[in-house]
Design an enzyme around this catalytic site. Structure first.
Site, PDB file in Angstrom:
ATOM      1  N   CYS A   1      59.312  45.043  68.508  1.00  0.00           N
ATOM      2  CA  CYS A   1      60.741  45.046  68.171  1.00  0.00           C
ATOM      3  C   CYS A   1      61.505  45.915  69.171  1.00  0.00           C
ATOM      4  O   CYS A   1      60.969  46.874  69.720  1.00  0.00           O
ATOM      5  CB  CYS A   1      60.953  45.564  66.753  1.00  0.00           C
ATOM      6  SG  CYS A   1      62.669  45.436  66.197  1.00  0.00           S
TER       7      CYS A   1
ATOM      8  N   ASP B   1      63.776  47.881  68.407  1.00  0.00           N
ATOM      9  CA  ASP B   1      64.131  49.120  67.694  1.00  0.00           C
ATOM     10  C   ASP B   1      63.758  50.351  68.534  1.00  0.00           C
ATOM     11  O   ASP B   1      62.651  50.439  69.076  1.00  0.00           O
ATOM     12  CB  ASP B   1      63.358  49.133  66.361  1.00  0.00           C
ATOM     13  CG  ASP B   1      63.817  50.243  65.422  1.00  0.00           C
ATOM     14  OD1 ASP B   1      63.803  51.413  65.840  1.00  0.00           O
ATOM     15  OD2 ASP B   1      64.180  49.928  64.287  1.00  0.00           O
TER      16      ASP B   1
ATOM     17  N   ARG C   1      62.904  53.187  67.785  1.00  0.00           N
ATOM     18  CA  ARG C   1      61.877  54.097  67.264  1.00  0.00           C
ATOM     19  C   ARG C   1      60.464  53.579  67.463  1.00  0.00           C
ATOM     20  O   ARG C   1      59.512  54.202  67.012  1.00  0.00           O
ATOM     21  CB  ARG C   1      62.111  54.330  65.764  1.00  0.00           C
ATOM     22  CG  ARG C   1      63.455  54.946  65.461  1.00  0.00           C
ATOM     23  CD  ARG C   1      63.804  54.777  64.003  1.00  0.00           C
ATOM     24  NE  ARG C   1      64.004  53.371  63.650  1.00  0.00           N
ATOM     25  CZ  ARG C   1      64.308  52.939  62.425  1.00  0.00           C
ATOM     26  NH1 ARG C   1      64.422  53.789  61.442  1.00  0.00           N
ATOM     27  NH2 ARG C   1      64.487  51.648  62.198  1.00  0.00           N
TER      28      ARG C   1
ATOM     29  N   HIS D   1      57.177  46.279  62.401  1.00  0.00           N
ATOM     30  CA  HIS D   1      57.263  47.629  61.841  1.00  0.00           C
ATOM     31  C   HIS D   1      57.996  47.618  60.510  1.00  0.00           C
ATOM     32  O   HIS D   1      58.857  46.769  60.270  1.00  0.00           O
ATOM     33  CB  HIS D   1      57.949  48.587  62.839  1.00  0.00           C
ATOM     34  CG  HIS D   1      59.391  48.316  63.078  1.00  0.00           C
ATOM     35  ND1 HIS D   1      60.393  49.079  62.533  1.00  0.00           N
ATOM     36  CD2 HIS D   1      60.025  47.341  63.784  1.00  0.00           C
ATOM     37  CE1 HIS D   1      61.571  48.605  62.918  1.00  0.00           C
ATOM     38  NE2 HIS D   1      61.381  47.548  63.675  1.00  0.00           N
TER      39      HIS D   1
ATOM     40  N   CYS E   1      62.290  47.507  59.450  1.00  0.00           N
ATOM     41  CA  CYS E   1      62.882  46.728  60.550  1.00  0.00           C
ATOM     42  C   CYS E   1      64.260  46.190  60.148  1.00  0.00           C
ATOM     43  O   CYS E   1      64.395  45.422  59.191  1.00  0.00           O
ATOM     44  CB  CYS E   1      61.961  45.573  60.935  1.00  0.00           C
ATOM     45  SG  CYS E   1      62.602  44.609  62.326  1.00  0.00           S
TER      46      CYS E   1
HETATM   47 CO    CO Z   1      62.712  46.064  64.078  1.00  0.00          CO
END
Ligand code: CO
Length: 208
Positions: A42, A44, A46, A98, A101
């Site tokens: 992803c 993302d 993090r 994850h 998400c």
């Molecule tokens: Co995500």
């Protein structure tokens, strides 16, 4: 733009320190790449793979997008897979979802016609396919479970692709594995989705 300034300063320091501790580092690093992993994750902020798996630079070939999708009609994903398999001979492919998400959450909570909504349509289809299971869960469990089912679907999308099927047929060693990252404790979890041959994958999906 303090952040950009800080970033460039940090980069200068990093490059200088690296050269000090190992004067030939960049000479070796720039010579070629031999990654051991193709990581599909992803976007993302993090869940950056370099930090999660502590592998040295040059070890991970990375493809990231919202919701860690391997969309079979996405030229970008296809080009990454083709290059990783045919040129880099990457022996491992990781699809990493994850918990927490935002992409999966958005797919669960609304639909629309903005680009991000259209991109996440695939996750909505996955939800509908598993609605009987998902509708019985609490909201948090549903979010987590849909994130796992999404990983499984992306592994499926990879394994049914001609690029990897042809590679497996010619005897290339490639393992595809689905993982989920828990942003609450920093650990990667296996999902029991792992294939190292066309046979193994076909056997698994013929029972579904
Ligand atoms: Co995500």
């Amino acid at each position: 733009m303090t952040t950009i300034k800080q970033m460039l300063a940090a980069n200068k320091k990093w490059a200088r320190d690296k050269k000090k501790e190992d004067p030939t580092y960049f000479k070796r690093a720039s010579a070629n790449q031999k990654p051991e992993l193709l990581w599909i994750g992803c976007a993302d902020s993090r869940v950056g793979p370099d930090q999660l798996v502590s592998l040295p630079m040059g070890s991970v070939f990375v493809h990231r997008n919202i919701g860690n999708l391997f969309a079979t009609n996405d030229l970008n994903s296809l080009a990454v897979l083709e290059y990783a398999i045919d040129e880099l001979n990457v022996p491992n492919i990781v699809v990493c979802g994850h918990y927490g998400c935002g992409g999966v959450r958005a797919a669960m909570s609304h639909s629309g016609i903005q680009p991000v909504d259209l991109w996440l349509d695939q996750v909505r289809f996955i939800y509908h396919r598993h609605a009987a299971e998902l509708d019985n869960l609490s909201e948090k469990e549903r979010w987590d479970r849909l994130s796992e089912l999404n990983v499984e679907a992306q592994v499926h999308n990879i394994c049914r692709n001609t690029i990897i099927r042809e590679a497996w047929k010619r005897g290339q060693k490639i393992t595809v594995i689905g993982l989920i990252y828990d942003i609450h404790d920093g650990e990667l979890k296996k999902l029991g989705i792992e294939f190292d041959s066309l046979d193994a994958w076909e056997k698994h999906y013929s029972t579904k």
